[in-house]
Design an enzyme around this catalytic site. Structure first.
Site, PDB file in Angstrom:
ATOM      1  N   ASP A  36      -8.723  -0.616  -6.315  1.00  0.00           N
ATOM      2  CA  ASP A  36      -9.601   0.374  -5.682  1.00  0.00           C
ATOM      3  C   ASP A  36      -8.940   1.746  -5.621  1.00  0.00           C
ATOM      4  OD1 ASP A  36      -7.692  -0.691  -3.882  1.00  0.00           O
ATOM      5  OD2 ASP A  36      -8.773   0.172  -2.188  1.00  0.00           O
ATOM      6  N   GLU A  37      -9.774   2.744  -5.455  1.00  0.00           N
ATOM      7  CA  GLU A  37      -9.355   4.099  -5.088  1.00  0.00           C
ATOM      8  C   GLU A  37      -8.136   4.573  -5.887  1.00  0.00           C
ATOM      9  OE1 GLU A  37     -10.922   4.240  -0.511  1.00  0.00           O
ATOM     10  OE2 GLU A  37      -8.957   3.349  -0.816  1.00  0.00           O
ATOM     11  N   TRP A  70      -8.645  -3.384   7.958  1.00  0.00           N
ATOM     12  CA  TRP A  70      -7.695  -2.335   7.548  1.00  0.00           C
ATOM     13  C   TRP A  70      -7.023  -1.835   8.812  1.00  0.00           C
ATOM     14  CZ3 TRP A  70      -6.837  -2.561   2.645  1.00  0.00           C
ATOM     15  CH2 TRP A  70      -7.848  -3.006   1.782  1.00  0.00           C
ATOM     16  N   PHE A 127     -14.394  -4.892   9.698  1.00  0.00           N
ATOM     17  CA  PHE A 127     -14.180  -5.067  11.138  1.00  0.00           C
ATOM     18  C   PHE A 127     -13.216  -4.008  11.692  1.00  0.00           C
ATOM     19  CE2 PHE A 127     -15.303  -9.922  11.505  1.00  0.00           C
ATOM     20  CZ  PHE A 127     -16.570  -9.646  11.018  1.00  0.00           C
ATOM     21  N   ASP A 128     -12.796  -3.046  10.836  1.00  0.00           N
ATOM     22  CA  ASP A 128     -12.076  -1.891  11.384  1.00  0.00           C
ATOM     23  C   ASP A 128     -13.061  -0.834  11.873  1.00  0.00           C
ATOM     24  OD1 ASP A 128     -12.817  -1.389   8.702  1.00  0.00           O
ATOM     25  OD2 ASP A 128     -11.146   0.000   8.366  1.00  0.00           O
ATOM     26  N   TRP A 130     -17.044  -4.074  -2.102  1.00  0.00           N
ATOM     27  CA  TRP A 130     -16.840  -3.450  -0.793  1.00  0.00           C
ATOM     28  C   TRP A 130     -17.683  -2.201  -0.603  1.00  0.00           C
ATOM     29  CZ3 TRP A 130     -14.211   1.313   0.350  1.00  0.00           C
ATOM     30  CH2 TRP A 130     -13.655   1.965  -0.743  1.00  0.00           C
ATOM     31  N   ASP A 135       0.855  -1.193   0.000  1.00  0.00           N
ATOM     32  CA  ASP A 135       0.000   0.000   0.000  1.00  0.00           C
ATOM     33  C   ASP A 135       0.883   1.233   0.000  1.00  0.00           C
ATOM     34  OD1 ASP A 135      -2.376   1.734   0.381  1.00  0.00           O
ATOM     35  OD2 ASP A 135      -3.353  -0.148   0.898  1.00  0.00           O
ATOM     36  N   HIS A 149      -2.824   3.132  -4.700  1.00  0.00           N
ATOM     37  CA  HIS A 149      -2.216   2.685  -3.432  1.00  0.00           C
ATOM     38  C   HIS A 149      -0.804   2.148  -3.671  1.00  0.00           C
ATOM     39  CE1 HIS A 149      -5.586   3.337  -0.726  1.00  0.00           C
ATOM     40  NE2 HIS A 149      -6.401   2.885  -1.665  1.00  0.00           N
TER      41      HIS A 149
END
Ligand code: ACM
Ligand code: ZN
Length: 534
Positions: free
Chosen positions: A325-326, A467, A418-419, A392, A192, A263
């Site tokens: 992503d992103e 994350w 779960f973050d 997601w 990342d 990323h």
């Protein structure tokens, strides 16, 4: 008078008994509880060939759990034994995933039988949960007859080791947690903006430079505060092989994620020539989405293909996660090479360029006999022909992909991140945001109502994501995982029933002694939450 009294007692006992489910998570598909117990003690024999790996695994986990050094022997004994059977027939192979088993516990013996190639491993997990808590000289296990199998074939947990780095010892512990609750996929987020964590022999600077940053955010992103501590680490290829083998022994596939085209700042800090501007860059201290991404030059594709070649040699998984992503389009819009490439290939815009990027990578990965999976942004500008989608941003991306006959893993933020906070943000440890209670996870249904029966087969399953921007150590990871992993486990195994959340809650609480025994840092905040009506 006395007889009448005892009759009432027996009746009460029976009612209690039949209403109390066994302390099992995920709850098996079919359970019959008999009367009496099997007594497990240090004389119990594991009746199997000494080379049978599941017998060795059972021996090892029973030692950890009870302290007993049980013997594995194929010399027939009539009683006080745990034996294994194979009842494998072609028509036992379920379409949705393997792991069908039977577990019979009677007064004399425990019989584990698998109905496909890996069922006994799951039978062992169920057996372990039936051993009463604590360390004792013997344990009374209830007599039961269980027939069980998983519903979904992708039962996943993810861990981001880029934002924070977790050593191999913890990664193995995490894999053990997955095994306990019958997960079969570990999605390992290895690269990342804030760190590159996998040794690549051809490009040593990826870890020498990309593996370390000169500071991290402190407190919440909104505070915009930083420390200046050097932070980092990476996994050698030897360590990765060790983790992959450790997981395989537990029937868990490790799916690596190598992020592209976004990323990518840690990689670009090491090799700025693969960016649009040429840099220089430093490994990011800041969380979030950054503008500098890979530039789709020929040299960049060569670089990424060489990396993926080493990655595929380490990970035997069917799928390689390529992120996707992103990816902001800011640099591509201003880059003469990117603009010329859009024109040359008749692409519509920068989204078309992202699609071109992913399709080229897919072609390469497919040429090596593997498939790609990516976050749902890979739908934008057109999905690569064989790609699977990890949905997601809600479930919409997954639904769209399944309707186009692409395989899908559901991981919508509201249920599977779960973050997110699991309790009141005012009293919980700092997290990114959100509010995903245990009950919310338990209410998740990975199968969208919108899909026609013939499209449903494209939903492989679901996964929770961890994350790690705000997960600075192992204890914090455990706190966010436990107990929510229990809810997802039962959802994916296929026996969850949101209307019976209270029953699940009781069984979740019954796992506490197991957590305590293993020293797991878990949250109890769900005990104080009022359940909402489903
Ligand atoms: C993601 O959470 N950016 C996939
Ligand atoms: Zn460019």
């Amino acid at each position: 008078m006395i007889r009448k009294f005892s009759f009432v007692l027996v009746l009460l006992f029976n009612i209690c008994f039949s209403q109390n489910p066994l302390p099992l998570i995920p709850y098996p598909e079919s359970v019959e509880v008999g009367s009496g117990n099997f007594t497990l003690n240090n004389q119990t024999i594991i009746q199997a060939d000494a080379n049978y790996v599941e017998a060795q695994y059972l021996q090892q986990v029973l030692k950890e759990r009870t302290g007993f050094n049980l013997k594995i022997s194929d010399k027939p004994v009539t009683t006080n034994k745990i034996s294994f059977f194979d009842i494998i027939r072609a028509d036992n192979q379920t379409s949705n995933g393997k792991g069908k088993y039977m577990l019979e516990i009677n007064k004399d013996e425990v019989r584990l039988a698998q109905l496909d190639s890996i069922g006994n491993f799951y039978g062992i997990q169920t057996l372990l949960q039936l051993i009463p808590a604590g360390k004792n000289s013997q344990y009374n296990l209830p007599c039961v007859n269980i027939i069980d199998q998983p519903k979904y074939s992708w039962r996943g947990m993810h861990l981001d080791c880029a934002r924070h780095f977790f050593p191999v010892t913890f990664v193995k512990k995490y894999i053990d947690y997955l095994a306990m609750y019958k997960f079969n996929t570990f999605h390992w987020h290895l690269t990342d903006d804030q760190g590159w964590r996998i040794e690549i022999k051809k490009y040593p600077k990826l870890t020498e430079i990309g593996g370390y940053r000169n500071g991290s955010m402190v407190g919440h992103y909104n505070d915009q505060k930083y420390d200046d501590k050097r932070y980092g680490g990476f996994y050698t290829q030897q360590e990765i092989k060790d983790v992959v083998a450790y997981a395989a022994y537990r029937h868990i596939t490790v799916v690596p994620e190598i992020e592209m085209p976004g990323h990518a700042v840690a990689a670009l800090a090491a090799y700025p020539e693969y960016s649009c501007t040429g840099g220089p860059f430093e490994v990011a201290k800041q969380w979030g989405v950054l503008d500098d991404v890979f530039c789709p030059k020929e040299e960049t594709f060569t670089f990424l293909e060489n990396i993926l070649t080493e990655v595929m040699a380490l990970f035997p998984s069917e799928y390689i996660h390529i992120g996707g992503d992103e990816c902001p389009k800011t640099r591509w819009k201003a880059c003469p090479h990117c603009q010329a490439l859009i024109k040359k290939n008749g692409l519509k815009d920068e989204h078309g360029l992202q699609s071109y990027f992913v399709q080229r990578i897919e072609k390469f990965v497919n040429s090596k006999g593997r498939k790609i999976i990516g976050w749902d942004e890979i739908l934008e500008g057109g999905l690569a022909p064989n790609a699977a989608v990890m949905s997601w941003r809600g479930t919409e991306g997954g639904i769209a992909a399944a309707k186009e006959n692409h395989y899908v893993v559901m991981t919508p933020g509201d249920y599977c991140y779960f973050d997110h906070y699991q309790g009141d943000a005012k009293t919980e440890p700092l997290a990114i945001g959100g509010f995903t209670t245990l009950q919310k996870v338990y209410s998740f249904d990975p199968m969208p109502k919108e899909l026609a029966p013939e499209q449903q087969k494209y939903i492989l399953g679901a996964q929770a994501n961890l994350w790690s921007e705000y997960l600075e150590d192992e204890k914090k990871v455990e706190y966010m995982v436990f107990p929510r992993i229990l809810a997802l486990s039962e959802v994916l195994w296929g026996t969850s029933n949101p209307a019976k959340y209270d029953d699940f809650k009781t069984r979740a609480t019954q796992q506490f002694p197991i957590f305590d025994d293993k020293g797991i840092n878990y949250s109890k905040v769900f005990l104080n939450q009022t359940a909402t009506k489903e």
